[in-house]
Write a protein that holds these residues in place. Sequence first.
Motif, PDB file in Angstrom:
ATOM      1  N   LEU A  11      55.552  38.375  28.128  1.00  0.00           N
ATOM      2  CA  LEU A  11      56.600  39.697  29.204  1.00  0.00           C
ATOM      3  C   LEU A  11      57.542  38.664  29.489  1.00  0.00           C
ATOM      4  CD1 LEU A  11      56.452  41.579  30.508  1.00  0.00           C
ATOM      5  CD2 LEU A  11      54.971  40.813  32.388  1.00  0.00           C
ATOM      6  N   THR A  12      58.524  39.787  29.087  1.00  0.00           N
ATOM      7  CA  THR A  12      60.080  39.204  29.396  1.00  0.00           C
ATOM      8  C   THR A  12      60.538  40.380  31.034  1.00  0.00           C
ATOM      9  OG1 THR A  12      60.317  38.088  28.043  1.00  0.00           O
ATOM     10  CG2 THR A  12      61.962  38.143  29.133  1.00  0.00           C
ATOM     11  N   LEU A  13      60.768  39.847  31.720  1.00  0.00           N
ATOM     12  CA  LEU A  13      62.026  40.401  32.752  1.00  0.00           C
ATOM     13  C   LEU A  13      63.025  40.121  32.388  1.00  0.00           C
ATOM     14  CD1 LEU A  13      58.707  40.661  35.595  1.00  0.00           C
ATOM     15  CD2 LEU A  13      59.122  42.521  33.814  1.00  0.00           C
ATOM     16  N   ALA A  22      62.566  39.619  46.271  1.00  0.00           N
ATOM     17  CA  ALA A  22      61.554  40.065  45.975  1.00  0.00           C
ATOM     18  C   ALA A  22      60.608  39.766  45.552  1.00  0.00           C
ATOM     19  CB  ALA A  22      62.249  41.648  46.737  1.00  0.00           C
ATOM     20  N   LEU A  23      61.030  40.851  44.165  1.00  0.00           N
ATOM     21  CA  LEU A  23      60.224  40.878  42.844  1.00  0.00           C
ATOM     22  C   LEU A  23      59.713  39.196  42.452  1.00  0.00           C
ATOM     23  CD1 LEU A  23      61.022  42.328  39.612  1.00  0.00           C
ATOM     24  CD2 LEU A  23      60.138  40.158  39.615  1.00  0.00           C
ATOM     25  N   LEU A  24      60.097  38.267  42.438  1.00  0.00           N
ATOM     26  CA  LEU A  24      59.398  36.771  41.675  1.00  0.00           C
ATOM     27  C   LEU A  24      58.579  36.883  43.326  1.00  0.00           C
ATOM     28  CD1 LEU A  24      62.475  34.411  41.092  1.00  0.00           C
ATOM     29  CD2 LEU A  24      61.184  35.426  39.924  1.00  0.00           C
ATOM     30  N   GLU A  25      58.820  37.530  45.068  1.00  0.00           N
ATOM     31  CA  GLU A  25      57.623  36.999  45.459  1.00  0.00           C
ATOM     32  C   GLU A  25      56.500  37.630  45.031  1.00  0.00           C
ATOM     33  OE1 GLU A  25      57.165  35.209  48.681  1.00  0.00           O
ATOM     34  OE2 GLU A  25      58.537  34.010  48.234  1.00  0.00           O
ATOM     35  N   THR A  26      56.438  38.801  44.488  1.00  0.00           N
ATOM     36  CA  THR A  26      55.737  40.142  44.214  1.00  0.00           C
ATOM     37  C   THR A  26      54.728  39.439  42.866  1.00  0.00           C
ATOM     38  OG1 THR A  26      56.897  41.313  44.559  1.00  0.00           O
ATOM     39  CG2 THR A  26      55.421  42.195  42.996  1.00  0.00           C
ATOM     40  N   LEU A  27      55.302  38.249  42.225  1.00  0.00           N
ATOM     41  CA  LEU A  27      54.442  37.539  41.124  1.00  0.00           C
ATOM     42  C   LEU A  27      54.065  37.075  41.856  1.00  0.00           C
ATOM     43  CD1 LEU A  27      57.785  37.262  38.313  1.00  0.00           C
ATOM     44  CD2 LEU A  27      55.406  38.508  38.741  1.00  0.00           C
ATOM     45  N   LEU A  33      46.895  37.607  38.295  1.00  0.00           N
ATOM     46  CA  LEU A  33      48.290  38.181  37.222  1.00  0.00           C
ATOM     47  C   LEU A  33      48.734  37.473  36.468  1.00  0.00           C
ATOM     48  CD1 LEU A  33      47.817  41.570  38.404  1.00  0.00           C
ATOM     49  CD2 LEU A  33      46.212  40.595  36.805  1.00  0.00           C
ATOM     50  N   ALA A  34      49.681  36.659  37.401  1.00  0.00           N
ATOM     51  CA  ALA A  34      50.901  36.271  37.034  1.00  0.00           C
ATOM     52  C   ALA A  34      50.784  34.346  37.301  1.00  0.00           C
ATOM     53  CB  ALA A  34      52.612  36.198  37.332  1.00  0.00           C
ATOM     54  N   PRO A  35      49.527  33.922  36.355  1.00  0.00           N
ATOM     55  CA  PRO A  35      49.687  32.452  37.134  1.00  0.00           C
ATOM     56  C   PRO A  35      50.265  31.282  37.247  1.00  0.00           C
ATOM     57  CG  PRO A  35      48.673  32.940  35.218  1.00  0.00           C
ATOM     58  CD  PRO A  35      48.839  33.500  35.600  1.00  0.00           C
ATOM     59  N   GLY A  36      51.189  31.407  36.304  1.00  0.00           N
ATOM     60  CA  GLY A  36      52.221  30.625  36.357  1.00  0.00           C
ATOM     61  C   GLY A  36      53.762  31.143  35.532  1.00  0.00           C
ATOM     62  N   ASP A  68      59.735  34.949  32.419  1.00  0.00           N
ATOM     63  CA  ASP A  68      58.981  35.095  31.139  1.00  0.00           C
ATOM     64  C   ASP A  68      57.185  34.582  32.000  1.00  0.00           C
ATOM     65  OD1 ASP A  68      60.970  35.568  28.320  1.00  0.00           O
ATOM     66  OD2 ASP A  68      61.560  33.740  29.355  1.00  0.00           O
ATOM     67  N   LEU A  69      56.802  35.245  31.502  1.00  0.00           N
ATOM     68  CA  LEU A  69      55.315  35.197  31.383  1.00  0.00           C
ATOM     69  C   LEU A  69      54.322  35.034  30.105  1.00  0.00           C
ATOM     70  CD1 LEU A  69      56.618  37.063  33.238  1.00  0.00           C
ATOM     71  CD2 LEU A  69      54.295  36.561  34.687  1.00  0.00           C
ATOM     72  N   VAL A  70      53.527  34.242  30.008  1.00  0.00           N
ATOM     73  CA  VAL A  70      51.960  33.868  28.799  1.00  0.00           C
ATOM     74  C   VAL A  70      51.097  34.591  29.577  1.00  0.00           C
ATOM     75  CG1 VAL A  70      51.451  32.767  26.403  1.00  0.00           C
ATOM     76  CG2 VAL A  70      53.846  32.053  27.588  1.00  0.00           C
ATOM     77  N   ILE A  71      50.523  35.526  29.458  1.00  0.00           N
ATOM     78  CA  ILE A  71      49.150  36.172  30.469  1.00  0.00           C
ATOM     79  C   ILE A  71      49.037  36.911  28.917  1.00  0.00           C
ATOM     80  CG2 ILE A  71      50.129  35.923  31.810  1.00  0.00           C
ATOM     81  CD1 ILE A  71      51.258  38.672  32.605  1.00  0.00           C
ATOM     82  N   PRO A  72      47.339  37.078  29.379  1.00  0.00           N
ATOM     83  CA  PRO A  72      46.516  38.066  28.478  1.00  0.00           C
ATOM     84  C   PRO A  72      47.724  39.767  28.675  1.00  0.00           C
ATOM     85  CG  PRO A  72      45.173  36.881  30.178  1.00  0.00           C
ATOM     86  CD  PRO A  72      46.246  36.537  30.186  1.00  0.00           C
ATOM     87  N   ARG A  73      46.939  40.509  27.787  1.00  0.00           N
ATOM     88  CA  ARG A  73      47.663  41.667  27.626  1.00  0.00           C
ATOM     89  C   ARG A  73      47.410  43.159  29.037  1.00  0.00           C
ATOM     90  NH1 ARG A  73      50.329  45.852  23.539  1.00  0.00           N
ATOM     91  NH2 ARG A  73      50.857  47.544  25.102  1.00  0.00           N
TER      92      ARG A  73
END
Length: 107
Positions: A11-13, A22-27, A33-36, A68-73
């Motif tokens: 997932l790329t934002l 603020a968005l990085l803080e939310t992650l 959902l966003a372990p790294g 960029d995040l690599v996470i389950p769909r």
Amino acid sequence: MNPAAEAHVVLTLVIPPDVEEALLETLLDHPDLAPGFTSQQLEGQGRQITFMGTAEHVRGRAACCRVDLVIPRADADRLLDILRREFASPRVFYWMVPALTSGRLAS
């Protein structure tokens, strides 16, 4: 990545500087959902880019941040729902592609 495990995606934002922190803080607030993730500063170009200020108009490039995040769909879909509620803006762009494989080179 274990082939029998749930399919992962990248997932790329691409986000503007005024919502970056603020968005990085939310992650970071959603480690389930966003372990790294990785983030980097970059510049966007093209007709669909929103320029902020005269300097960006003159240069033809807009400052932004890529995450960029690599996470389950399923986690990517849940995360996008949260981000849509908190950061709904045509200036926040995303894409998702399959991650064929991922992992560490050593344990």
